[in-house]
Design a protein around this motif. Structure first.
Motif, PDB file in Angstrom:
ATOM      1  N   PRO B 113       0.801  -1.223   0.000  1.00  0.00           N
ATOM      2  CA  PRO B 113       0.000   0.000   0.000  1.00  0.00           C
ATOM      3  C   PRO B 113       0.837   1.277   0.000  1.00  0.00           C
ATOM      4  O   PRO B 113       0.294   2.376  -0.107  1.00  0.00           O
ATOM      5  N   SER B 114       2.150   1.148   0.148  1.00  0.00           N
ATOM      6  CA  SER B 114       2.990   2.338   0.314  1.00  0.00           C
ATOM      7  C   SER B 114       3.637   2.719  -1.019  1.00  0.00           C
ATOM      8  O   SER B 114       4.400   1.928  -1.583  1.00  0.00           O
ATOM      9  N   ILE B 134       6.447   0.726   5.191  1.00  0.00           N
ATOM     10  CA  ILE B 134       5.764   1.145   6.413  1.00  0.00           C
ATOM     11  C   ILE B 134       5.553  -0.029   7.371  1.00  0.00           C
ATOM     12  O   ILE B 134       4.960   0.134   8.432  1.00  0.00           O
ATOM     13  N   GLY B 135       5.994  -1.212   6.984  1.00  0.00           N
ATOM     14  CA  GLY B 135       5.966  -2.352   7.901  1.00  0.00           C
ATOM     15  C   GLY B 135       4.629  -3.036   8.070  1.00  0.00           C
ATOM     16  O   GLY B 135       4.404  -3.710   9.068  1.00  0.00           O
ATOM     17  N   GLY B 137       3.359  -5.471   6.239  1.00  0.00           N
ATOM     18  CA  GLY B 137       3.398  -6.903   5.969  1.00  0.00           C
ATOM     19  C   GLY B 137       2.501  -7.368   4.844  1.00  0.00           C
ATOM     20  O   GLY B 137       2.351  -8.569   4.633  1.00  0.00           O
ATOM     21  N   TYR B 138       1.910  -6.441   4.092  1.00  0.00           N
ATOM     22  CA  TYR B 138       1.046  -6.854   2.982  1.00  0.00           C
ATOM     23  C   TYR B 138       1.847  -7.627   1.924  1.00  0.00           C
ATOM     24  O   TYR B 138       1.290  -8.467   1.228  1.00  0.00           O
ATOM     25  N   ILE B 140       4.056  -9.829   2.458  1.00  0.00           N
ATOM     26  CA  ILE B 140       4.073 -11.233   2.885  1.00  0.00           C
ATOM     27  C   ILE B 140       2.759 -11.896   2.471  1.00  0.00           C
ATOM     28  O   ILE B 140       2.739 -13.037   2.004  1.00  0.00           O
ATOM     29  N   THR B 141       1.668 -11.137   2.627  1.00  0.00           N
ATOM     30  CA  THR B 141       0.344 -11.637   2.245  1.00  0.00           C
ATOM     31  C   THR B 141       0.279 -11.893   0.745  1.00  0.00           C
ATOM     32  O   THR B 141      -0.351 -12.839   0.290  1.00  0.00           O
ATOM     33  N   GLY B 142       0.935 -11.033  -0.032  1.00  0.00           N
ATOM     34  CA  GLY B 142       0.851 -11.128  -1.484  1.00  0.00           C
ATOM     35  C   GLY B 142       1.779 -12.157  -2.092  1.00  0.00           C
ATOM     36  O   GLY B 142       1.512 -12.677  -3.171  1.00  0.00           O
ATOM     37  N   CYS B 143       2.887 -12.461  -1.421  1.00  0.00           N
ATOM     38  CA  CYS B 143       3.929 -13.320  -2.014  1.00  0.00           C
ATOM     39  C   CYS B 143       3.496 -14.773  -2.089  1.00  0.00           C
ATOM     40  O   CYS B 143       3.130 -15.372  -1.084  1.00  0.00           O
ATOM     41  N   VAL B 249      -6.076 -12.010  -2.681  1.00  0.00           N
ATOM     42  CA  VAL B 249      -5.213 -10.831  -2.802  1.00  0.00           C
ATOM     43  C   VAL B 249      -5.510 -10.089  -4.111  1.00  0.00           C
ATOM     44  O   VAL B 249      -5.563  -8.859  -4.144  1.00  0.00           O
ATOM     45  N   LYS B 253      -6.618  -6.287  -3.812  1.00  0.00           N
ATOM     46  CA  LYS B 253      -5.796  -5.209  -4.367  1.00  0.00           C
ATOM     47  C   LYS B 253      -5.987  -5.084  -5.877  1.00  0.00           C
ATOM     48  O   LYS B 253      -5.185  -4.468  -6.563  1.00  0.00           O
TER      49      LYS B 253
END
Lengths: 205, 295
Positions: B113-114, B134-135, B137-138, B140-143, B249, B253
């Motif tokens: 999101p950044s 910004i930390g 972790g999205y 990680i969710t997307g990978c 995901v 997104k």
């Protein structure tokens, strides 16, 4: 000047406005993480990282303070058989034809619906939010679960925001409503024309 | 590290306008890891630490060669050892150098999101621009490969950069340079695909009938590819068979993003026009009677 009726006491009103403040802050920080076009809203809470850090705390605080409103108003928001008729005539109301509407108590069907949409979306936001709250909770949740959680979180937030838009619009649309939350009182005329049953009860007291 | 100004950025996280991409003569690159040539010496791990100034915590032996046991914010590549029986009774020791696959369609970048925290260069390298992270972790969710790791020290996500700083000035990645057996190769994606297919062919001649190139189409192909001895069973080495960005995901997104924003703005606009068309519900002075005009 007509007589005024008490609709909300000070505690109820302060509780409501506290939820509003938290909704704005959690909303801005949440919007920032949702769509690039809204990322600028992260500045409201101090930039991207601060939005990420503060959002969950603001959200949990919002849910907790909403719980106060929920407990205060849940009894008055139970759906009743009379709501069916109001629901049927809702289209007429939207066309501006208010005379078709049946008499209602403290809340009409639309208000009750908004109340329950708030409650349901907030509970989904709370549960799913914990599942991807970094750095504390997300590391213990399987990634496959997080993927569903982020989607549900976004959908619940969307439902909440739409409900809030309806909530705010109704307050602007129906004249004399806003003062119920800003001053705590409404005019007798307002109560009689918009919440007849509640008005009659108030008159008996 | 900062974004490389000499590289075209063909995709940038949370950005809806075109990114700088006038340099048209950039060939996509790829790293090819030939597991049949790997001896598990971990020189690549050391080279990665050395070039990127990473020093992971000294862990404890968990009974296998893997050390550390998994990717960490300070270990961007890790040798993983697998004792498997591709055919019953036929034990094999497979070694896979784990790390970012540099997807052509990166799930991390899609989820981020950044603005500008994740970029994809024209040469195909997917890079984390840590100062914009910004930390959340999205990534990680997307990978699809479970690669990014967030450092508890600074709450920033880290992973293999494919040595974008080295590649940007015409050098090969540090792990490639250090590999003593030539198991890690680097070049244009086209060359690496050709070479990988050739190696797979050679392995087939040596009895590995199912040898092949791991360049999964579900993520548009990858800029880190493997020559696998058992390409029909990538699960043997904990590689997903058909990796792709999760539908949840993609929805979150993807289409949901503009639709939700349009829906929310639309609701406000509908409200505005409803008010202008129908007008407010006024307080009525007496029951059943309308307020007189102009009163």
């Amino acid at each position: 000047m007509s007589k005024l009726l008490q609709r909300y006491n000070d505690r109820e009103r302060m509780n409501h406005w506290f939820v509003v403040l938290l909704f704005v802050l959690a909303g801005c920080s949440g919007f920032a993480l949702f769509h690039p076009s809204l990322f600028f809203l992260s500045t409201v809470t101090g930039g991207g990282s601060w939005a990420r850090i503060l959002h969950p705390f603001l959200g949990v605080l919002m849910v907790l303070s909403f719980l106060g409103l929920f407990l205060r108003f849940v009894a008055a928001n139970r759906f009743t058989a009379a709501d069916k008729e109001w629901k049927k005539q809702m289209g007429q109301l939207l066309k501006g034809n208010k005379s078709a509407m049946p008499a209602v108590g403290k809340y009409n069907y639309g208000q009750k619906l908004v109340f329950w949409l708030f409650a349901c979306s907030l509970i989904v936001l709370l549960i799913t939010g914990f599942l991807f709250w970094r750095p504390w909770f997300a590391p213990y949740v399987p990634i496959a679960v997080i993927r569903v959680a982020v989607l549900l979180h976004a959908i619940a937030a969307f439902v909440l925001v739409l409900s809030v838009i309806v909530h705010i619009y109704a307050a602007i649309w129906v004249k004399g409503t806003l003062r119920a939350m800003t001053r705590g009182t409404v005019t007798e005329e307002w109560a009689r024309s918009n919440h007849r049953i509640w008005y009659d009860d108030a008159m008996k007291r | 590290m900062a974004s490389l100004q000499t590289q075209d950025v063909v995709a940038r996280s949370a950005t809806t306008t075109p990114t700088p991409q006038v340099r048209s003569a950039v060939a996509p690159v790829a790293k090819l890891i030939d597991e049949s040539k790997c001896i598990g010496c971990k020189a690549c791990q050391v080279a990665c630490m050395e070039w990127n100034d990473l020093r992971d915590e000294i862990g404890s032996n968990v009974g296998v060669y893997d050390n550390p046991a998994d990717l960490t914010p300070n270990s961007w590549t890790v040798m993983k050892f697998f004792e498997v029986e591709p055919k019953a009774g036929n034990l094999e020791w497979l070694i896979r150098k784990d790390g970012c696959m540099h997807c052509e369609d990166p799930g991390c970048l899609k989820a981020c999101p950044s603005p500008g925290a994740i970029v994809k260069y024209a040469n195909g390298i997917v890079d984390f621009i840590s100062e914009n992270c910004i930390g959340c972790g999205y990534c990680i969710t997307g990978c699809p490969f479970d690669v990014p790791r967030i450092s508890p020290k600074d709450n920033k996500a880290y992973k293999c950069t494919l040595c974008s700083d080295r590649v940007g000035v015409g050098l090969e990645p540090a792990c490639v340079k250090a590999c003593p057996t030539g198991a890690i190769n680097f070049g244009t994606k086209e060359d690496m695909v050709t070479y990988g297919d050739k190696r797979a062919g050679e392995l087939k001649e040596r009895g590995f009938q199912n040898a092949g190139l791991y360049n999964p189409a579900g993520v548009g192909g990858t800029h880190v590819m493997y020559v696998l001895k058992h390409a029909d069973q990538p699960e043997l080495e904990k590689l997903p068979r058909n990796p792709s960005i999760s539908p949840a995901v993609s929805l979150w997104k993807g289409v949901a993003k503009p639709l939700a924003v349009a829906g929310m703005i639309g609701a406000a606009v509908v409200g505005f026009f409803h008010y202008m068309k129908v007008g407010p519900i006024e307080e009525q002075p007496e029951d059943g009677k309308r307020e007189k005009e102009g009163s």
